[in-house]
Structures are given as structure tokens and as C-alpha cells.
Design an enzyme around this catalytic site. Structure first.
Site: not given
Length: 390
Positions: A297, A293, A72, A201, A385
């Protein structure tokens, strides 16, 4: 039994360390209180930082990951009925994440360990690290009605938050830091194609949501729910309806529904134990730290712990130097606290907090609005990220 490195816990971190040690010619034994089938039955997240993908390749265990993992280059944040794209690759010079389930990581490493003929002891009761403050540590455990002993040069505790390794440390030698969040994630797993090809998200007045996936045919969805909620309160139909309410129409309309085969509520917490070395006992992964979550990580922090540990053991046995092992706790905790900050920040920015007053809600909204509108802020988000350097 005698070995060089005794590892407690056969999750991905223990297995990854064991595989790297075996390839380096360092003898190791792995012991776990549960069995292989139980471990492989646990459903966990699967967003891998590029650093962990590279470690799997170093461990010569990435054949399936490279064949079936889903790279991704970004993800979306849904806000006020619109999607905002975070271009991970564009903002980080081409770095990315890969979707590949933790269960698959574990299975791949288990298969490699079995092929190596490395010793793994499953279903071991009352596992306990002993004498790790001295020169000759050992592990005791019970199996088949008998008590057994593993002598080692070092012990590594990869046995999770509730494991025996951290509990064996004298309380006066340990400092812990914790933040418990006032909500959980209701997760649903179903064999349906994902709503979009990348993660979404969602920030909404009704609560956080996340559209994720395990493959092109298996999806994982989450809803923020109160800690007092129960899975039994949520039928599949109620879950799908609520998920659509919290997402823009273009995402909600693309959701393919189907029967769930796993549904659970996971509480969210931040936790760190310091230090991570006690004589010849080292803590790694969830035994030393937990993150919510939201920032993806948890597994990746365990991998970075293993990076530092493996480098230290290789240096100890090949170069007769303990400099890296001596620096393990400091190096690992430096990266851990940065990931803890990022996970806390993502969580507070994207979730609704019932105890917030009007000012607090506006601050969280402003934080997200600024992040989405600023190239510098989006770059910071993307750098964290995809994973900070080891």
C-alpha cells in the site's frame, strides 16, 4: 523564482503531481535534496493498484508500464505445505494489480518532466518550507554556495518520512500515531525468473516469506527476520535454503537461484501524521504516513494523496473554488486509515510474533484459516488489495 505550486521531493508522488499539474497548465517547481541518480538507485516495491495505473495513464506516462508491466489477477498464500489462491479479479469484478517497479515509475515520470521542460532543482541543501501559515509561502534552499528562494501559492511536501516538510510543522499542530513491529524483512534481489507467475505470501512457523518479482527475469524475495539481525549474517546460499524451508515443495522446487545484486533488511512500521494540511503546506506520501509492505500500500497511498491534491489544485485554479483543498486532509486520511488497518491485519495474520503466547498464535492461525475458507473474507481481502475507491 516564482511558481504556483512548489513541490519538495522528486520521488514518484512529487513527480506524478508535477506531471498532472503541468498537463493542466499549472506551473510547478520541484526541489530535492539529492540528485537524479541517487533517486533512481533506490530499490522499492512495485505492486500498483488499478487506480494508480489509471493515474499514470492520465499523466500520459504509462507507455512503458502498459508495455512491460505484469498484470496479476490474483496471488497465492502458502500455509501448511499447500497453496491457497486469492482470485482478485474474480472477487472484485475484474479489478487487478500490476507489477511494475517503483524505480521504473520514477524514471518514466522523470523523463516526462524533462521533456516538458519543467523546472527541477536537484542536490538542494537545507530545503525548508517557510511562512506556510500565511498567504504567501516560500521555500528556501542552498545550492552552489548560495541561498535561494522559491515563492509559491502552495507548497506540497512529498519528501518522505525523514524530510523537511513535516519537521517544519509546529509540534503542537501535529498528532502522530505509530506502531513499530518487532521484526524486519530481509530482501534479496536477483536476476532470475520468478518461482511462479504471481506473488506467493508464505505463513510458516519459522516466519513469513514472500516470493515477488520485478519482471519475468528479475525476482524479489523476502524473509521475516528479527530486528537484531544483520545482512552480513546471510550469504546467498543461506537465504535460498531458508526460503525453501518456509514454502511448499511445489514453490521451493521451482525457485531458480542466482547471485544477489541487492540485499537489505527493512524494518516494518505503521505511522500516520494528522492533519495533512497546515495553511498552504500539504503533506503527501511517506511524509504523512508509512505502512508495513505486507499489503502493498505505500506507493499506492501516495498516489491517492496526489489524486486528491491534484483535483484540489485544478479546482482552485480553474473554478476558483477551494472546497476540495479544504477537504484534502479529511479525504486522504479516511482512505489512509483503511489502508493502515488492512496492512496491519495482513502483517499480524501472516507473520510470527516471538512475544505471542500459545493463545495468540492460535488466534492468528484461526484468522488466516477463516480468511482462506470464507468467500466473504477473501472478498474483503481482495477488495482492499486491489485498492479501495478514491
Amino acid at each position: 523564482m516564482r511558481t504556483q505550486v512548489a513541490i519538495i521531493g522528486s520521488g514518484p508522488s512529487g513527480l506524478l503531481l508535477g506531471r498532472l499539474l503541468t498537463l493542466a497548465g499549472i506551473d510547478n517547481v520541484l526541489v530535492d535534496r539529492v540528485g537524479r541518480d541517487y533517486i533512481l538507485g533506490r530499490v522499492r516495491a512495485g505492486v500498483l493498484e488499478q487506480g494508480m495505473v489509471e493515474m499514470m495513464r492520465e499523466a500520459q506516462a504509462a507507455e512503458s508500464l502498459d508495455a512491460h508491466g505484469l498484470p496479476h489477477d490474483g496471488f497465492d498464500i502458502a500455509l501448511n505445505g499447500a497453496l491457497h489462491h486469492i482470485d482478485l479479479a474474480g472477487l472484485t469484478g475484474g479489478r487487478r494489480v500490476t507489477i511494475y517497479g517503483q524505480t521504473e515509475v520514477t524514471r518514466d515520470l522523470m523523463d516526462k518532466r524533462e521533456a516538458d521542460g519543467a523546472t527541477t532543482i536537484y542536490d538542494a541543501a537545507h530545503v525548508s518550507p517557510r511562512d506556510f501559515g500565511r498567504a504567501h509561502p516560500w521555500i528556501s534552499y542552498e545550492k552552489d554556495g548560495a541561498t535561494h528562494r522559491i515563492d509559491a501559492d502552495f507548497i506540497v511536501g512529498c519528501d518522505g518520512f525523514h524530510g523537511a516538510s513535516r519537521k517544519a510543522v509546529p509540534p503542537k499542530s501535529l498528532q502522530t500515531f505509530e506502531r513499530v513491529y518487532p521484526f524486519g524483512w530481509l530482501g534479496l534481489l536477483a536476476d532470475v525468473p520468478p518461482a511462479r507467475h504471481e506473488l506467493v505470501y508464505g505463513k510458516h512457523a519459522r516466519g513469513f516469506s514472500l516470493c515477488s518479482m520485478r519482471s519475468t527475469t528479475r525476482s524479489r524475495y523476502y524473509l521475516q527476520v528479527p530486528l537484531t539481525d544483520h545482512v552480513e549474517n546471510w550469504s546467498d546460499a543461506a537465504f535460498w535454503d531458508e526460503l525453501r524451508r518456509r514454502l511448499p515443495a511445489e514453490v521451493g522446487d521451482a525457485i531458480v537461484t542466482g547471485p544477489s545484486f541487492e540485499k537489505s533488511i527493512a524494518p516494518l512500521r505503521s505511522f500516520v501524521a494528522e492533519p495533512m494540511r497546515f495553511g498552504r503546506l500539504f503533506l503527501a506520501g511517506d511524509a504523512a504516513h508509512i505502512v508495513p509492505p505486507t499489503g502493498a500500500k505505500g506507493l499506492n497511498l501516495a498516489a491517492s494523496d496526489i489524486r486528491y491534491l491534484f483535483d484540489g489544485f485544478r479546482e482552485h485554479y480553474a473554478e476558483k473554488s477551494d472546497a476540495s483543498l479544504a477537504a484534502y486532509s479529511e479525504r486522504a486520511l479516511s482512505r489512509i486509515w483503511k489502508a493502515e488497518r488492512f496492512s496491519w491485519w495482513m502483517t499480524t495474520m501472516l507473520h510470527t510474533f516471538a512475544e505471542d503466547d500459545a493463545f495468540g498464535r492460535r488466534i492468528h492461525d484461526a484468522e488466516l484459516a477463516y480468511t482462506l475458507s470464507s468467500t466473504a473474507a477473501r472478498t474483503a481481502l481482495a477488495e482492499n488489495y486491489v485498492g479501495l475507491p478514491y
